[in-house]
Design a protein around this motif. Structure first.
Motif, short mmCIF file in Angstrom:
data_model
loop_
_atom_site.label_atom_id
_atom_site.label_comp_id
_atom_site.label_asym_id
_atom_site.label_seq_id
_atom_site.Cartn_x
_atom_site.Cartn_y
_atom_site.Cartn_z
N TYR A 169 63.64 -34.64 -45.09
CA TYR A 169 62.84 -33.52 -45.57
C TYR A 169 61.72 -33.17 -44.61
O TYR A 169 61.32 -32.01 -44.51
N GLY A 170 61.21 -34.14 -43.86
CA GLY A 170 60.22 -33.86 -42.83
C GLY A 170 60.79 -32.96 -41.75
O GLY A 170 60.14 -32.00 -41.31
N ILE A 171 62.03 -33.26 -41.32
CA ILE A 171 62.71 -32.41 -40.32
C ILE A 171 62.89 -30.99 -40.88
O ILE A 171 62.68 -30.00 -40.16
N LEU A 172 63.27 -30.88 -42.15
CA LEU A 172 63.45 -29.54 -42.76
C LEU A 172 62.13 -28.76 -42.78
O LEU A 172 62.11 -27.56 -42.50
N ILE A 173 61.04 -29.42 -43.11
CA ILE A 173 59.73 -28.74 -43.16
C ILE A 173 59.31 -28.29 -41.76
O ILE A 173 58.83 -27.16 -41.58
N ILE A 174 59.51 -29.15 -40.76
CA ILE A 174 59.18 -28.78 -39.38
C ILE A 174 60.01 -27.59 -38.94
O ILE A 174 59.50 -26.64 -38.32
N ALA A 175 61.31 -27.60 -39.27
CA ALA A 175 62.19 -26.48 -38.90
C ALA A 175 61.73 -25.19 -39.59
O ALA A 175 61.70 -24.12 -38.97
N ALA A 176 61.34 -25.28 -40.87
CA ALA A 176 60.89 -24.09 -41.59
C ALA A 176 59.62 -23.53 -40.96
O ALA A 176 59.49 -22.31 -40.78
N ILE A 177 58.68 -24.40 -40.61
CA ILE A 177 57.44 -23.94 -39.97
C ILE A 177 57.74 -23.30 -38.62
O ILE A 177 57.19 -22.25 -38.28
N LEU A 178 58.63 -23.91 -37.84
CA LEU A 178 59.00 -23.37 -36.53
C LEU A 178 59.64 -22.00 -36.67
O LEU A 178 59.28 -21.06 -35.92
N TYR A 179 60.55 -21.85 -37.61
CA TYR A 179 61.20 -20.55 -37.79
C TYR A 179 60.22 -19.49 -38.31
O TYR A 179 60.31 -18.32 -37.92
N LEU A 180 59.30 -19.88 -39.17
CA LEU A 180 58.27 -18.93 -39.61
C LEU A 180 57.40 -18.50 -38.44
O LEU A 180 57.03 -17.33 -38.32
N PHE A 181 57.05 -19.44 -37.56
CA PHE A 181 56.27 -19.11 -36.37
C PHE A 181 57.03 -18.08 -35.52
O PHE A 181 56.47 -17.08 -35.10
N PHE A 182 58.32 -18.35 -35.25
CA PHE A 182 59.11 -17.41 -34.46
C PHE A 182 59.24 -16.07 -35.17
O PHE A 182 59.20 -15.01 -34.52
N PHE A 183 59.38 -16.07 -36.48
CA PHE A 183 59.52 -14.83 -37.24
C PHE A 183 58.27 -13.95 -37.07
O PHE A 183 58.35 -12.76 -36.76
N PHE A 184 57.09 -14.54 -37.24
CA PHE A 184 55.86 -13.76 -37.15
C PHE A 184 55.49 -13.47 -35.71
O PHE A 184 54.92 -12.41 -35.41
N ALA A 185 55.78 -14.33 -34.77
CA ALA A 185 55.40 -14.14 -33.37
C ALA A 185 56.27 -13.11 -32.66
O ALA A 185 55.81 -12.44 -31.76
N MET A 186 57.52 -12.99 -33.06
CA MET A 186 58.44 -12.14 -32.32
C MET A 186 58.80 -10.84 -33.03
O MET A 186 59.62 -10.07 -32.52
N ARG A 187 58.25 -10.56 -34.17
CA ARG A 187 58.63 -9.32 -34.85
C ARG A 187 57.94 -8.13 -34.20
O ARG A 187 56.91 -8.25 -33.54
N ASP A 188 58.49 -6.97 -34.46
CA ASP A 188 57.92 -5.73 -33.90
C ASP A 188 56.66 -5.36 -34.64
O ASP A 188 56.57 -5.50 -35.86
N ASN A 189 55.69 -4.85 -33.87
CA ASN A 189 54.42 -4.40 -34.49
C ASN A 189 54.57 -3.02 -35.06
O ASN A 189 55.00 -2.09 -34.62
#
Length: 189
Positions: A169-189
């Motif tokens: 579950y720790g790996i799943l939480i880290i993956a979720a945080i990483l994907y959220l970071f990529f989602f917000f960092a790379m989306r169009d403004n």
């Protein structure tokens, strides 16, 4: 007769057990106990698999304590998703006690508060007990391990499982945080 547990504190008792598949026929404990027509057959392996079923399965076995000390075991059977597991214990004075566990049983009504289907068994010195186990599920996979644990072995097994679950579950939480970071960092403004 129960042999002394292995060095691991864990042993399978499938070789001491017999079972009968009653299909959809719901018999009471006394009907199963008194029946002369039911054909119990030996458990074929350490983790007998009954497949996806709604059948009533009854298992019987006997344990004997030949030592001069009280023995305490923890009996693991049926998968955690099994709806009902009822253990009937007949002591040497013919007194019957009933214990319940299973997914459909509230935690406060279970014999032993654990995520798995576990029953606490106490064998007094120089006594024997007969056990009847009734399991019923609503169509899930029904497999029947027949394992006795010592207290230490149960604690070690549970601790290791908790470590593995925590890591997963720790790996799943880290993956979720990483994907959220990529989602917000790379989306169009």
């Amino acid at each position: 007769m129960l042999q002394k547990a292995t060095d691991s504190g864990k042993q399978s008792i499938h070789q001491l057990a017999q079972y009968v598949d009653l299909g959809n026929q719901a018999l009471s404990f006394e009907e199963v106990r008194q029946s002369k027509t039911l054909q119990f057959i030996p458990m074929p392996n350490e983790n007998t698999d009954f497949g996806f079923t709604t059948h009533h399965i009854w298992v019987r076995f006997q344990l004997k304590n030949t030592t001069d000390e009280k023995e305490v075991y923890f009996f693991e059977t049926a998968r955690p998703i099994t709806d009902v597991a009822e253990l009937f214990v007949i002591d040497s004075s013919n007194k019957v006690r009933k214990y319940r566990s299973g997914d459909a049983i509230p935690y406060h009504e279970r014999n032993f508060d654990h995520r798995k289907t576990i029953f606490k068994i106490v064998l007094e010195p120089k006594t024997h007990q007969q056990f009847y186990l009734h399991v019923k599920s609503d169509g899930e996979m029904l497999s029947m391990p027949m394992i006795l644990y010592s207290m230490e072995a149960l604690i070690q097994t549970t601790s290791f499982e908790q470590f593995v679950f925590g890591f997963f579950y720790g790996i799943l939480i880290i993956a979720a945080i990483l994907y959220l970071f990529f989602f917000f960092a790379m989306r169009d403004n």
